[in-house]
Design a protein around this motif. Structure first.
Motif, PDB file in Angstrom:
ATOM      1  N   ILE A  88      26.239  29.060  66.606  1.00 43.38           N
ATOM      2  CA  ILE A  88      26.117  27.625  66.850  1.00 43.38           C
ATOM      3  C   ILE A  88      27.472  26.980  66.564  1.00 43.38           C
ATOM      4  N   ARG A  89      28.131  26.460  67.598  1.00 43.64           N
ATOM      5  CA  ARG A  89      29.433  25.834  67.426  1.00 43.64           C
ATOM      6  C   ARG A  89      29.307  24.597  66.557  1.00 43.64           C
ATOM      7  N   THR A  90      30.078  24.554  65.491  1.00 42.78           N
ATOM      8  CA  THR A  90      30.032  23.433  64.553  1.00 42.78           C
ATOM      9  C   THR A  90      31.404  23.218  63.938  1.00 42.78           C
ATOM     10  N   ASP A  91      31.862  21.987  63.940  1.00 36.68           N
ATOM     11  CA  ASP A  91      33.060  21.597  63.199  1.00 36.68           C
ATOM     12  C   ASP A  91      32.578  21.009  61.878  1.00 36.68           C
ATOM     13  N   HIS A  92      32.809  21.734  60.793  1.00 37.06           N
ATOM     14  CA  HIS A  92      32.262  21.322  59.498  1.00 37.06           C
ATOM     15  C   HIS A  92      33.027  20.177  58.854  1.00 37.06           C
ATOM     16  N   LEU A  93      34.056  19.690  59.525  1.00 36.16           N
ATOM     17  CA  LEU A  93      34.702  18.453  59.083  1.00 36.16           C
ATOM     18  C   LEU A  93      34.027  17.226  59.678  1.00 36.16           C
ATOM     19  N   ARG A  94      33.153  17.431  60.638  1.00 39.50           N
ATOM     20  CA  ARG A  94      32.455  16.333  61.310  1.00 39.50           C
ATOM     21  C   ARG A  94      31.021  16.247  60.799  1.00 39.50           C
ATOM     22  N   SER A  95      30.758  15.212  60.018  1.00 44.00           N
ATOM     23  CA  SER A  95      29.435  15.063  59.417  1.00 44.00           C
ATOM     24  C   SER A  95      28.337  15.004  60.470  1.00 44.00           C
ATOM     25  N   ASP A  96      28.612  14.356  61.600  1.00 48.45           N
ATOM     26  CA  ASP A  96      27.588  14.243  62.638  1.00 48.45           C
ATOM     27  C   ASP A  96      27.240  15.607  63.219  1.00 48.45           C
ATOM     28  N   GLU A  97      28.226  16.478  63.366  1.00 48.49           N
ATOM     29  CA  GLU A  97      27.944  17.808  63.897  1.00 48.49           C
ATOM     30  C   GLU A  97      27.142  18.650  62.906  1.00 48.49           C
ATOM     31  N   GLY A 132      31.562  29.048  58.796  1.00 46.11           N
ATOM     32  CA  GLY A 132      32.878  29.660  58.877  1.00 46.11           C
ATOM     33  C   GLY A 132      32.747  31.155  59.079  1.00 46.11           C
ATOM     34  N   ALA A 133      31.978  31.547  60.111  1.00 47.30           N
ATOM     35  CA  ALA A 133      31.648  32.959  60.328  1.00 47.30           C
ATOM     36  C   ALA A 133      32.514  33.625  61.381  1.00 47.30           C
ATOM     37  N   THR A 134      33.527  32.951  61.884  1.00 47.77           N
ATOM     38  CA  THR A 134      34.269  33.458  63.027  1.00 47.77           C
ATOM     39  C   THR A 134      35.036  34.736  62.726  1.00 47.77           C
ATOM     40  N   CYS A 150      25.537  31.761  62.708  1.00 44.89           N
ATOM     41  CA  CYS A 150      26.984  31.898  62.565  1.00 44.89           C
ATOM     42  C   CYS A 150      27.654  30.656  63.127  1.00 44.89           C
ATOM     43  N   THR A 151      28.314  29.894  62.272  1.00 41.93           N
ATOM     44  CA  THR A 151      28.929  28.660  62.727  1.00 41.93           C
ATOM     45  C   THR A 151      30.447  28.721  62.618  1.00 41.93           C
ATOM     46  N   GLY A 152      31.097  27.890  63.409  1.00 42.16           N
ATOM     47  CA  GLY A 152      32.543  27.793  63.417  1.00 42.16           C
ATOM     48  C   GLY A 152      32.982  27.051  64.664  1.00 42.16           C
ATOM     49  N   ARG A 153      34.285  26.921  64.829  1.00 45.29           N
ATOM     50  CA  ARG A 153      34.825  26.148  65.954  1.00 45.29           C
ATOM     51  C   ARG A 153      35.302  27.013  67.112  1.00 45.29           C
ATOM     52  N   SER A 154      35.540  28.290  66.858  1.00 44.52           N
ATOM     53  CA  SER A 154      36.074  29.164  67.902  1.00 44.52           C
ATOM     54  C   SER A 154      34.937  29.777  68.701  1.00 44.52           C
ATOM     55  N   THR A 155      34.835  29.414  69.963  1.00 45.94           N
ATOM     56  CA  THR A 155      33.724  29.860  70.795  1.00 45.94           C
ATOM     57  C   THR A 155      34.219  30.592  72.025  1.00 45.94           C
ATOM     58  N   ALA A 156      33.286  31.287  72.673  1.00 47.63           N
ATOM     59  CA  ALA A 156      33.635  32.041  73.878  1.00 47.63           C
ATOM     60  C   ALA A 156      34.045  31.124  75.021  1.00 47.63           C
TER      61      ALA A 156
END
Length: 305
Positions: A78-87, A19-21, A41-47
């Motif tokens: 690194i784009r990551t959705d932390h609600l998705r265990s597989d990601e 959650g570094a966005t 730095c992980t999170g869902r908002s990417t360039a």
């Protein structure tokens, strides 16, 4: 005069800020970079814009990683959705292959600020609250932390000395005696403090430490936009006669302040003394002697019961 960090205090250490966005997450990543760390730095908002968060905001994890690098660390988005265990499992596999180990894990995922609503929405009883919105608050604020710890803590406990930081709003003591906005928000923030306590119990045999940290009134990007100011001129929001911030905003803090709290903990060889505790950024500033970026040591919790 502003305090200056030790640029090599965390050189060679690997940190993950989940959650570094923006907000506290960006501030924490930046402060770890100030101390020389490699920060994932992980999170869902990417360039690329193909995986946006719940907010319609311009900040991205690439920007955060670039800030880390510009401050002397090494930032890796690194784009990551932390609600998705597989990601998150894929994130763990990638870190294991590229770095082998994590020294610091920061569980900062939130993403429910819009769902929380503004003051006009607060104190809505559970039977009138939108149930789907409330349950998503818990998923974003608690489930994400559980998924992240499940997959990443094995990378932290394979060597002695690891640090887990759970970022929340309010200390355990404060939240225990105060209703916080709604049943759902209240439960989420109490739960994250308890996660530091319970995970600290489980990490202790591995010579690792878990601490819950709360910033004070945070001058996040969203907060600054709300008052029509920037970090450079934020005190303009306090001018009398306008529709700006209330007087308490004078003791607000930049996101870097809580970041420096995390960096100070990570650099402390005796950090295990903080295991299972719930602390404010201001308390750690008094303990370790760091300041906010303007040289102050704000404490917006000081005047609260």
């Amino acid at each position: 005069m502003s305090w200056l960090p030790d640029r090599d205090a965390l050189r060679g250490r690997v940190a993950v800020v989940a959650g570094a966005t923006r907000g506290a997450g960006r501030g924490i990543a930046a402060a770890l970079g100030e101390a020389g760390a490699t920060v994932i730095c992980t999170g869902r908002s990417t360039a690329t814009g193909n995986s946006a968060s719940d907010y319609d905001r311009p900040e991205t994890i690439e920007e955060t990683a670039g800030l880390v690098t510009s401050l002397g660390g090494t930032g890796i988005p690194i784009r990551t959705d932390h609600l998705r265990s597989d990601e998150v499992r894929h994130l763990a596999d990638r870190i294991r292959g590229e770095h082998g180990h994590i020294d610091v894990l920061v569980n900062n995922v939130w993403g429910a600020e819009v769902l929380k609503g503004g003051p006009a929405d607060w104190n809505t009883p559970i039977w009138e609250h939108d149930l789907d919105a409330g349950l998503r608050i818990l998923r974003l604020g608690v489930t994400t932390h559980l998924i992240t710890s499940h997959h990443l803590l094995p990378l932290l406990i394979d060597r002695p000395g690891g640090l887990l930081v759970e970022v929340t709003d309010g200390t355990a003591a404060y939240n225990a005696g105060h209703y916080r906005i709604s049943v759902f928000y209240d439960l989420a923030k109490v739960a994250v403090n308890r996660l530091a306590f319970s995970q600290g119990h489980e990490l202790s045999p591995h010579d690792a430490t878990a601490v819950a940290i709360t910033p004070g009134w945070l001058r996040s990007e969203m907060m600054l936009d709300n008052y029509g100011v920037t970090e450079d001129d934020w005190r303009e929001a306090l001018r009398p006669g306008g529709d700006g911030a209330p007087p308490g905003f004078a003791s607000s803090e930049s996101p870097r302040y809580v970041g420096r709290a995390v960096a100070a903990l990570a650099a402390d060889p005796d950090r295990r003394r903080w295991n299972q505790q719930s602390v404010t950024s201001a308390r750690l500033a008094r303990e370790y002697g760091f300041t906010d970026i303007d040289g102050s040591r704000p404490d917006s919790w000081a005047d609260l019961d």
